[in-house]
Every structure is written in C-alpha cells, then in structure tokens.
Design an enzyme around this catalytic site. Structure first.
Site, PDB file in Angstrom:
ATOM      1  N   ASN A   1      26.390  61.782  29.244  1.00  0.00           N
ATOM      2  CA  ASN A   1      26.148  60.346  29.307  1.00  0.00           C
ATOM      3  C   ASN A   1      27.676  60.220  29.484  1.00  0.00           C
ATOM      4  O   ASN A   1      28.368  58.898  30.738  1.00  0.00           O
ATOM      5  CB  ASN A   1      25.392  60.047  29.667  1.00  0.00           C
ATOM      6  CG  ASN A   1      24.778  60.008  30.919  1.00  0.00           C
ATOM      7  OD1 ASN A   1      24.230  60.823  31.062  1.00  0.00           O
ATOM      8  ND2 ASN A   1      23.393  59.128  30.325  1.00  0.00           N
TER       9      ASN A   1
ATOM     10  N   GLU B   1      28.531  63.446  37.545  1.00  0.00           N
ATOM     11  CA  GLU B   1      27.342  63.568  37.645  1.00  0.00           C
ATOM     12  C   GLU B   1      27.460  62.489  38.181  1.00  0.00           C
ATOM     13  O   GLU B   1      27.436  62.540  39.448  1.00  0.00           O
ATOM     14  CB  GLU B   1      26.431  63.672  36.631  1.00  0.00           C
ATOM     15  CG  GLU B   1      24.870  62.740  37.494  1.00  0.00           C
ATOM     16  CD  GLU B   1      23.730  62.766  36.295  1.00  0.00           C
ATOM     17  OE1 GLU B   1      22.559  63.223  36.501  1.00  0.00           O
ATOM     18  OE2 GLU B   1      24.229  61.811  34.982  1.00  0.00           O
TER      19      GLU B   1
ATOM     20  N   ASP C   1      15.958  68.922  36.670  1.00  0.00           N
ATOM     21  CA  ASP C   1      16.753  67.839  35.811  1.00  0.00           C
ATOM     22  C   ASP C   1      14.864  67.266  34.485  1.00  0.00           C
ATOM     23  O   ASP C   1      16.080  66.969  33.719  1.00  0.00           O
ATOM     24  CB  ASP C   1      16.557  66.721  37.113  1.00  0.00           C
ATOM     25  CG  ASP C   1      17.090  65.212  36.687  1.00  0.00           C
ATOM     26  OD1 ASP C   1      17.979  65.602  35.720  1.00  0.00           O
ATOM     27  OD2 ASP C   1      17.295  64.381  37.149  1.00  0.00           O
TER      28      ASP C   1
END
Length: 626
Positions: free
Chosen positions: A63, A127, A351
């Site tokens: 992230n 993403e 996922d």
C-alpha cells in the site's frame, strides 16, 4: 516462586523486540551496520519470524509505493495525502522520512523473491495511486528469510514473550520476558532497544463472536505490547485517541481495497442508495479535509455509518456490477468475454486467498459468487495501529536534516527514553506506512540505534532485585491458579481468580459500551468515558487475580494486561480531546464538531514509572510543507 523456572541472561548491544515487518527491516539494517561496528544484535519474538506480524497470513497489495524514480509521485505529495487523511494530525518529518526511503525497500522485496505484478511495459501494476499489486501469500516468509540470513538464527529467540522494560535511570537497559514453550525466564541486557511489537486488537469487542471468535481484521496475536512496553518505560506517547476502524467484507474481514481501487466497485445501502454520492454534502461539515481527494478514510466510513444508523443497512459491495463492467469491453466477442470474466473471477477470489482465507471460505459457505451477487460490507471494531490509517504510538525523534527543533532530540526514531527506539506500529503520528513503510522505518530506526550505541557504548546497569521482582510478577498467575484450582469443581469458575478469556471479555464489553464500540454505534461522551475509567480501575485491581493453568494461558494473561494499558491510554486521550475530529472512527456526542482553533494539535500522554502518575497534554502540529 516456582523453582523450576530457569533464568536465562542474554547480553547484547542492540535488542530488537518483535517479528513483524518493522522488526525484520530493523534486523537487516542493524546487521549491516553492526558488522561494521563490531556490535551484537539480538532479536526476540513472541511468535516465529516466518509468520509473525500483521502480514503473517499474506497480502494482496503493497500500500505504500511512490514510484519516485519513474516520476509518478513526489514525497511531498505523499505527505500531503497522509496529512489530509488523518484530518490534519500527522508528523510531516516522520512521514517524509519513511516515504523517501520506501521505494528502495520495495525493490529489496522484489530482489528477495516477492512476485510483484507487472504490466506489458514491465512497470508495476497500481491498485491505486500509492498501491501496487503483489502475489503476497508468502510475503512475510520472504521478508523473514532475509532477516534470518542477516542476523543468523543464533541471535534470534522465537516463542519468547517480552513483557516489561528494564531501566537504568532515564535510559533503557533491556527487557524481560518468558518462553511460551519452556520453563525459562529471559533477561535481555542491552545498550539500546528497538520496540516493534505491533499494535492492538481485542481491546474492543469484535463483531465476530461465538464461532467467529478470534476473527479480526488485524492479527489477534497483536495485543498492545508496543504501547505497554513504551508506556511502562516512561516514553511519551502520541495519538492514543486515534483508533482505526476499517470497513471490510462482513464477518470475515476480507479486504475491500482491490474492489474499490482496482475493480472500481460501488458500495450501496440495502435500499439502493450510493451513500458516497447521496451524502456528499455532509463532507462540507468537515472542511477542509472533507473536500480533498481521496476523501479521508474515516469520513468514507462515516457516510456509510449514517445510512446504517437510519436503518438502511446492510451495506453492499456491488461485486457483480464491477466485474460485469470490466468485462463489458469484450462483450462483442463471446469467447474473449468468457475468458475475461473467468480472469476477473479468479482475481476476486485470489484477493482473499492471498491474505484473508476466511473470507473466501465464508463466500463459499454462503454460496456467494462475486460475479453474480453483491456481498455485505461493514465497519469493523476499533484497532490501535500506527502503520495503517491510525496513528497511535510512541512520540519519536525525527530525522536530523528535516525535523524542526521541537521534533528532534538526537537520533531518528528514538523515543523520549534514552536508547529506546520505536518503529512500525510502535511509533506514532506517521500513519500510512503500511507493510513496506514499516519495514523502511525499521531500517531507519535500526541505523540510528547503532549510531546511538557507538556514541553511548557503556552497558547500562540492571538491578538484580528488580529482575527478581519482575520474575515473581511474571509467573504469579500460575501460582494463583495452583493455590485455588481445587476450590471449585469447574476450574473456569472460581471466586479466587479470573481466567484470561473472561478478563478479555470484561475489557471488551467495557470498551464497547462506554468508549464507542460497535454496540454504541462508535459514539461516546464524557459521562461514558468517566464510567470507563472507573471500571478500568476495578480491572487493574482485579488483574492481580489473573490465573493461568499453563504457559499458554500465562501468555494470554499478559496479553490482556497489555491490552488494558492500551485501553486506559485511549480513554484518557479521548477524554482530553474535546472535539470530534475523526467521525467514522469515533464520535464525541457531547462535542460533535471539529474545532480547528483549539484542537489542531497532537494529544500526547506520559506515564511516570517513578510516581505511577499520568500526564496528558498538547503538542503542536508543525507543517514543513504547504
């Protein structure tokens, strides 16, 4: 004191406590610099390094990756993003320092063997703006292997639960803990200690109870040890009022990031309204932060919570719609359309299989096919985490080259206790570092800790009498159980003691009902918080009667003591901050608005080991970038 508990003394230069991403980053960096300086580095972890920490089960994305070298983003832009997401409460210097180093850490992961998605041009697949996709089921194993290779297994102690710091005046002197598998009490003597023991789950009652007990978004073995250790050492703490509530797929806590960012899915209420659109005007009430893009995580939560509060729940993720839209580009070619649908369906399941297998099992158990039907989402219970969208942790020094004077006291990531460093979930006010940033911060802290040791190379004194006192306290729950177990026919029910599971349930009920948990719709007020403090005082008294039948329960006893201190620091700081700054994380019903004039500041607190008194106070937010 039972005589069969052997005391094991370990003398080292740098002691790293923890086994997650920050600890592994610290191990790699410390080993490199320690070798140059002739220093010894020791790592101790409650679990096993391969599957320890928040990334233990796997991850589907990293992230924090900026792509600075590709000209995609700047470090200053990331600082702005973090600052806005935490409604203005962030340390620019700490966030900047991590962000400028994180890309190099990600490149190390790839070098060590982590599969990162690539597009046809060979670039990482994003993403979202800051997130890149990975095949991460072995993410932690790969990172742990690098740490083990760097330190050598002779310098790593697994299955040893560190519970208390050792002090020499105003300086850290080491730590004590116990083996959760053997009758051994460990005394670690060190010139510096790096705390990286994770955040806290289980302080509030979870949504998943009964057969779902133990399911949570954050790993259930992270029980507030970082906060407990640094508080008990006398370190100044920050942002203890900032808890994080993630919205996740309901009941098994499956991630929603890929659905929102990669699949471009919508979330709606059960009666069909898209709350992010219909309630957009509400964001004006939280300006300027409510008007930025992306909308802060807590405000996204809040808009959905308003729908639920009005009886419009449950909330639904339109997985079928998202997959259908992505495949629409191929609708004129039936063969290509079928192939694309199969590919998207596979990615949807992957996922979860990468990081939250329980959610895949729940989908299967409830006949949920994501390409055919929507799936429920819900706000989870609160967590304490300095690495994600929360900010709780120790108040640490910034880097010398950019930190303002008020934020710098000699060594990067050193707490206000001399020689005690913090990284990952243990350090506060530097959120959105996630897994990669935590690893990078571990490296930053370790390098600074080695520098501290070379400049302060005397071995601190360890008080032998204090060690014996801590040893007696460590094993007391075993003695309490043995002395009283025959008083009742059922050892789980006894007026002379309390078992750790019952103690945990009591803490969770208290926090849930009075401090803004799920049952209280994440809302609280001063009378409720005052009542919580009163009940916490009773709990502290009763913790003296915790009982353990074996080493496993002894671990559970100490985990709950750690949680209890995390809970108290939270209640004290929520009481102190007389505003609502993070609706969607918690709501002060008696102070329902954000007050920029009086509360655009850090709320810090400190527990004094000499007097056992708490002090809560403000610290300024200093902006380095506008």
């Amino acid at each position: 004191m039972p005589m069969n508990f052997e005391t094991v003394e370990v003398t080292t230069d740098l002691l790293i406590v923890g086994g997650g991403m920050a600890a592994c980053g610290a191990a790699v960096e410390a080993a490199y610099w320690a070798k140059k300086s002739g220093l010894k580095v020791t790592l101790v972890d409650k679990a096993a390094l391969d599957r320890s920490g928040a990334v233990a089960m796997g991850l589907s994305a990293i992230n924090q990756y900026l792509g600075v070298g590709k000209g995609k983003n700047t470090v200053e832009q990331y600082v702005e993003y973090v600052k806005n997401d935490l409604m203005g409460i962030a340390r620019d210097d700490l966030v900047y320092n991590i962000a400028r180093h994180v890309d190099g850490t990600v490149h190390l992961f790839e070098k060590w063997g982590l599969p990162i998605w690539k597009n046809d041009d060979g670039d990482y697949v994003n993403e979202g703006r800051w997130q890149i996709m990975i095949n991460g089921e072995s993410y932690k194993v790969i990172v742990a292997e690098a740490a083990k290779n760097a330190l050598g297994m002779d310098n790593i102690y697994e299955r040893v639960f560190v519970i208390e710091p050792l002090l020499d005046g105003d300086r850290i002197a080491g730590a004590v803990g116990f083996s959760v598998r053997e009758n051994k009490f460990y005394v670690f003597k060190a010139k510096a200690v790096l705390a990286a023991m994770g955040g806290a789950v289980g302080v509030f009652k979870p949504r998943s109870t009964g057969e779902g007990l133990g399911r949570s978004w954050y790993p259930p073995f992270s029980t507030g040890s970082s906060a407990y250790f640094t508080i008990r050492a006398g370190a100044e703490m920050t942002c203890q009022e900032v808890r994080f509530i993630p919205v996740r797929f309901k009941d098994a806590y499956g991630p929603v990031g890929a659905w929102f960012l990669l699949f471009k899915s919508r979330a709606i209420s059960a009666i069909g309204g898209e709350y992010m659109v219909e309630r957009r005007e509400e964001l004006q009430n939280w300006a300027p932060y409510g008007l930025v893009k992306p909308i802060p995580a807590n405000l996204r939560n809040y808009l959905g919570m308003l729908d639920v509060s009005e009886g419009k729940g449950p909330l639904l993720m339109m997985t079928n719609e998202a997959i259908g839209k992505l495949a629409d580009a191929y609708k004129d070619d039936p063969k290509a359309f079928k192939k694309k649908m199969k590919e998207l369906e596979s990615e949807a399941w992957e996922d979860f299989l990468d990081m939250t297998i329980a959610q895949a099992l729940l989908w299967a158990a409830t006949n949920t096919a994501p390409e055919e039907k929507s799936s429920e989402i819900a706000a989870a219970e609160p967590y304490f985490i300095g690495s994600h969208s929360g900010a709780s942790g120790a108040w640490v020094s910034g880097p010398e080259d950019i930190a303002p004077a008020d934020y710098f006291w000699g060594y990067a990531n050193m707490t206000t206790v001399k020689g005690l460093f913090a990284a990952g979930d243990a350090s506060g006010a530097s959120s959105h570092k996630f897994s990669s940033g935590s690893h990078a911060e571990g490296r930053i802290a370790a390098k600074a800790a080695v520098k501290f040791i070379t400049e302060n190379n005397a071995q601190p004194n360890v008080d032998a009498a204090k060690v014996e006192e801590l040893k007696a306290a460590t094993y007391k729950p075993l003695e309490v159980f043995e002395a009283n177990k025959n008083f009742t026919t059922d050892p789980e029910v006894n007026p002379a003691y309390i078992k750790p599971k019952m103690f945990m349930f009591r803490l969770q009920k208290l926090m849930d009902e009075y401090v803004g948990g799920v049952t209280a719709n994440f809302s609280t007020n001063k009378p409720s918080l005052d009542r919580a403090m009163e009940l916490l005082e009773f709990m502290k008294e009763d913790s003296d009667k915790l009982a353990a039948a074996d080493l496993h329960e002894l671990m559970r006893c100490w985990e709950n003591i750690h949680r209890m201190w995390q809970a108290e620091s939270h209640v004290r700081t929520v009481l102190f901050r007389e505003e609502t700054r993070w609706p969607g994380y918690y709501f002060r019903a008696d102070a329902p608005k954000m007050d920029e004039e009086n509360w655009l500041c850090f709320v810090n607190l400190k527990w004094d080991p000499a007097t056992a008194q708490w002090d809560v106070f403000k610290k300024p937010v200093i902006r380095l970038f506008d």
